[in-house]
Design an enzyme around this catalytic site. Structure first.
Site, PDB file in Angstrom:
ATOM      1  N   ARG A  26       0.803  -1.224   0.000  1.00  0.00           N
ATOM      2  CA  ARG A  26       0.000   0.000   0.000  1.00  0.00           C
ATOM      3  C   ARG A  26       0.842   1.284   0.000  1.00  0.00           C
ATOM      4  NH1 ARG A  26      -3.718  -1.886   4.874  1.00  0.00           N
ATOM      5  NH2 ARG A  26      -1.934  -3.280   5.171  1.00  0.00           N
ATOM      6  N   GLU A 170      -9.477 -11.788  10.886  1.00  0.00           N
ATOM      7  CA  GLU A 170      -8.959 -10.780   9.959  1.00  0.00           C
ATOM      8  C   GLU A 170     -10.097 -10.126   9.188  1.00  0.00           C
ATOM      9  OE1 GLU A 170      -5.718  -9.660   9.705  1.00  0.00           O
ATOM     10  OE2 GLU A 170      -5.645 -10.839  11.549  1.00  0.00           O
ATOM     11  N   ARG A 350      30.143  22.475   4.938  1.00  0.00           N
ATOM     12  CA  ARG A 350      29.979  21.023   4.926  1.00  0.00           C
ATOM     13  C   ARG A 350      31.264  20.312   5.281  1.00  0.00           C
ATOM     14  NH1 ARG A 350      31.586  18.808  -0.299  1.00  0.00           N
ATOM     15  NH2 ARG A 350      32.481  20.506  -1.498  1.00  0.00           N
ATOM     16  N   LYS A 368      34.357  23.942   2.891  1.00  0.00           N
ATOM     17  CA  LYS A 368      34.402  22.478   3.011  1.00  0.00           C
ATOM     18  C   LYS A 368      35.654  22.078   3.755  1.00  0.00           C
ATOM     19  CE  LYS A 368      36.591  19.382   1.112  1.00  0.00           C
ATOM     20  NZ  LYS A 368      37.452  18.651   0.175  1.00  0.00           N
TER      21      LYS A 368
HETATM   22  C1  UD1 Z   1      -1.644  -7.513  10.841  1.00  0.00           C
HETATM   23  C2  UD1 Z   1      -2.525  -8.503  11.571  1.00  0.00           C
HETATM   24  C3  UD1 Z   1      -3.831  -7.801  11.973  1.00  0.00           C
HETATM   25  C4  UD1 Z   1      -3.519  -6.571  12.775  1.00  0.00           C
HETATM   26  C5  UD1 Z   1      -2.539  -5.660  12.065  1.00  0.00           C
HETATM   27  C6  UD1 Z   1      -2.071  -4.563  13.000  1.00  0.00           C
HETATM   28  C7  UD1 Z   1      -2.018 -10.700  10.627  1.00  0.00           C
HETATM   29  C8  UD1 Z   1      -2.496 -11.782   9.745  1.00  0.00           C
HETATM   30  N1  UD1 Z   1      -2.822  -9.621  10.728  1.00  0.00           N
HETATM   31  O1  UD1 Z   1      -2.271  -7.175   9.626  1.00  0.00           O
HETATM   32  O2  UD1 Z   1      -4.642  -8.673  12.745  1.00  0.00           O
HETATM   33  O3  UD1 Z   1      -4.717  -5.879  13.067  1.00  0.00           O
HETATM   34  O4  UD1 Z   1      -1.377  -6.387  11.673  1.00  0.00           O
HETATM   35  O5  UD1 Z   1      -1.241  -3.650  12.366  1.00  0.00           O
HETATM   36  O6  UD1 Z   1      -0.976 -10.828  11.248  1.00  0.00           O
HETATM   37  N2  UD1 Z   1       5.404  -9.482   7.481  1.00  0.00           N
HETATM   38  C9  UD1 Z   1       6.488 -10.326   7.316  1.00  0.00           C
HETATM   39  N3  UD1 Z   1       6.330 -11.442   6.542  1.00  0.00           N
HETATM   40  C10 UD1 Z   1       5.168 -11.776   5.958  1.00  0.00           C
HETATM   41  C11 UD1 Z   1       4.051 -10.909   6.150  1.00  0.00           C
HETATM   42  C12 UD1 Z   1       4.205  -9.775   6.920  1.00  0.00           C
HETATM   43  O7  UD1 Z   1       7.572 -10.065   7.842  1.00  0.00           O
HETATM   44  O8  UD1 Z   1       5.108 -12.828   5.301  1.00  0.00           O
HETATM   45  C13 UD1 Z   1       5.588  -8.270   8.318  1.00  0.00           C
HETATM   46  C14 UD1 Z   1       5.345  -6.995   7.539  1.00  0.00           C
HETATM   47  O9  UD1 Z   1       6.556  -6.548   6.931  1.00  0.00           O
HETATM   48  C15 UD1 Z   1       4.876  -6.046   8.634  1.00  0.00           C
HETATM   49  C16 UD1 Z   1       4.186  -6.969   9.641  1.00  0.00           C
HETATM   50  O10 UD1 Z   1       4.633  -8.272   9.350  1.00  0.00           O
HETATM   51  O11 UD1 Z   1       5.958  -5.396   9.267  1.00  0.00           O
HETATM   52  C17 UD1 Z   1       2.649  -6.909   9.542  1.00  0.00           C
HETATM   53  O12 UD1 Z   1       2.271  -7.316   8.235  1.00  0.00           O
HETATM   54  P1  UD1 Z   1       1.090  -6.582   7.459  1.00  0.00           P
HETATM   55  O13 UD1 Z   1       0.985  -7.203   6.118  1.00  0.00           O
HETATM   56  O14 UD1 Z   1       1.259  -5.108   7.531  1.00  0.00           O
HETATM   57  O15 UD1 Z   1      -0.169  -7.053   8.320  1.00  0.00           O
HETATM   58  P2  UD1 Z   1      -1.569  -6.340   8.421  1.00  0.00           P
HETATM   59  O16 UD1 Z   1      -2.356  -6.648   7.193  1.00  0.00           O
HETATM   60  O17 UD1 Z   1      -1.393  -4.922   8.784  1.00  0.00           O
HETATM   61 CA    CA Z   2       0.359  -3.423   8.912  1.00  0.00          CA
END
Ligand code: UD1
Ligand code: CA
Length: 468
Positions: A26, A170, A350, A368
């Site tokens: 996003r 979710e 700088r 500089k």
């Molecule tokens: C997630 C939660 C949701 C919560 C929200 C809060 C899940 C399924 N959902 O949704 O319940 O309300 O956070 O902000 O967990 N990431 C990884 N690897 C992956 C997927 C994600 O490292 O495979 C990391 C992303 O980089 C991020 C974090 O996990 O930092 C959260 O992932 P994101 O996709 O933003 O989850 P949300 O849809 O916001």
């Molecule tokens: Ca998030």
């Protein structure tokens, strides 16, 4: 791995896991979301700094998208000793991300605190309160929740009739009734490590996104009759995540306004227009400073008392003494300016430019890696690079230190009480002795002895001067 001294109780051993492998679709960016900057620092750096305040045994960062850049940002913030990195090669959901840490944490017998790399404003006190509740309840899992006016997009907290925790649903999997729930999962949890990894094995990607949801784990534990606790936090903003550039800009504004308010109320700083000043929350600005509109003070800059910074100046990682005046549209980076100096308008300092007390740099002057001694002036249209300049010296308009021969940089030394005539070219390496004078338009290719007037192209000795 070294145990934290004084932490023998397994429950009290804390490991932190930060999820930071995703791209963040996003954001509409080719750069990983956690690398986007807030207050001049990547989002992940904010989370790491807060995590470090809890003195965990270790901070594990799950990396994937642009892993090496994320790694570098983490190491820059907390150093290489405390951080460990775990690669999640394919982003198959938050549950899969945590599962990638299994081999590192499975036998750890610790409390695992899980944070998201995109939730930058959460405070250490809040996390401590969450951990306290987790330990007090002897829970297997405790999650942080908040109530939102508009819960769209978040995981909802479904509760049983007795209001105890049931499961997280979710947004994309929620029924119409479940979507009415205002209490949401902030994505911040603590788990008993053993129970976490045992339950993760049972998570299936049978949901609308085909992902492994970490958010299934609390429900699984609850179905196993484990204690699952909820810590409801009153400040939704603090624990909300950055998902879009619009949210990032909102956070930036929030942080900026907080910094300026603190500087005005506690620091005694005047802002001509607080809504148009951009001050890093790591900068220090002394009492009775006056900050005009559109000024940027970045990084760890320090301003003494009674400085006046005029419109459009940018000061980055620099130190200013007391009563320094910076006129309009100056750029000052990695430099040091002592008390009672004046700079600008339109000056550029700088790479470790240094101005001693009462020295002045005027319009269209670039300095500089050079030092100007006390009461020395360079008022107009000049380049001073790799130069060491003494006290009470005047640098005429249009002077250039010709410091670069195409291959190497060379130093220029100008001693005390020197007068450099307008349009002098100082072909480095070169030294101008104290009390010497160069005539307008000189091209100085050889050292000038003290108390000597030189002139011409190349400049020749014309006469010996009287010493005062
Ligand atoms: C997630 C939660 C949701 C919560 C929200 C809060 C899940 C399924 N959902 O949704 O319940 O309300 O956070 O902000 O967990 N990431 C990884 N690897 C992956 C997927 C994600 O490292 O495979 C990391 C992303 O980089 C991020 C974090 O996990 O930092 C959260 O992932 P994101 O996709 O933003 O989850 P949300 O849809 O916001
Ligand atoms: Ca998030």
């Amino acid at each position: 791995m070294t145990e934290n001294p004084g932490r023998t109780e397994s429950q009290a051993t804390l490991d932190i896991l930060i999820l930071a492998a995703g791209l963040g679709t996003r954001m509409k960016s080719s750069r990983a979301k956690v690398l986007h900057k807030l207050g001049g620092r990547p989002l992940i750096a904010h989370v790491c700094r807060t995590a470090a305040l809890l003195s965990p045994r270790r901070i594990y960062v799950i990396v994937g998208y642009q892993a090496s850049d994320v790694r570098a940002a983490v190491e820059k913030e907390i150093g290489i000793d405390q951080a460990a990195f775990i690669n999640q090669s394919e982003q198959r959901g938050t549950g899969d991300a945590v599962a990638a840490a299994r081999s590192a944490l499975d036998g750890a017998k610790s409390t695992v605190l899980i944070l998201s790399g995109d939730v930058p404003l959460v405070r250490a006190e809040t996390l401590r309160a969450l951990l306290e509740k987790h330990h007090a309840d002897k829970a297997s899992c405790t999650m942080l929740t908040v109530r939102l006016e508009n819960p769209a997009g978040y995981g909802r907290i479904a509760r049983a009739e007795d209001s105890s925790f049931l499961k997280i649903v979710e947004q994309k999997d929620a029924s119409v009734e479940e979507r009415q729930i205002r209490e949401i999962n902030a994505g911040i949890y603590c788990f008993d490590s053993k129970k976490l990894f045992a339950a993760l094995e049972r998570v299936q990607p049978t949901n609308s996104q085909g992902e492994y949801y970490l958010t299934d784990v609390p429900g699984i534990l609850r179905d196993d009759q484990e204690q699952v606790s909820v810590y409801q936090h009153p400040d939704a903003r603090e624990v909300s995540g950055v998902n879009t550039r619009a949210e990032l800009a909102e956070f930036e504004n929030l942080l900026r306004r907080g910094t300026i308010r603190r500087l005005m109320l506690d620091g005694g700083v005047t802002f001509i227009d607080p809504s148009h000043a951009y001050i890093s929350n790591e900068a220090e600005v002394g009492r009775d400073c006056v900050i005009h509109p559109d000024v940027h003070i970045e990084g760890k800059s320090v301003l003494g008392e009674g400085c006046e910074i005029y419109h459009g100046a940018r000061i980055t990682d620099s130190r200013l003494g007391n009563r320094v005046t910076v006129k309009d549209h100056c750029v000052i980076v990695d430099s040091d300016i002592a008390d009672n100096c004046a700079v600008g308008p339109f000056a550029h300092l700088r790479m470790n430019a240094r101005m001693e007390e009462h020295s002045v740099v005027g319009n269209f002057v670039e300095v500089k890696k050079s030092r100007l001694g006390r009461r020395t002036k360079s008022m107009h249209l000049t380049y001073l690079g790799d130069a060491t300049i003494g006290e009470h010296t005047n640098i005429g308009a249009g002077t250039v230190t010709c410091n670069y021969d195409g291959k190497q940089k060379h130093p220029t030394v100008i001693e005390d009480h020197v007068r450099i005539g307008s349009d002098t070219m100082l072909v480095a390496p070169v030294r101008v002795g104290s009390g010497a004078v160069t005539a307008a338009g000189s091209v100085v290719t050889e050292d000038v002895p003290p108390h000597t007037l030189v002139a011409g192209v190349p400049a020749k000795v014309k006469k010996k001067l009287d010493e005062q």
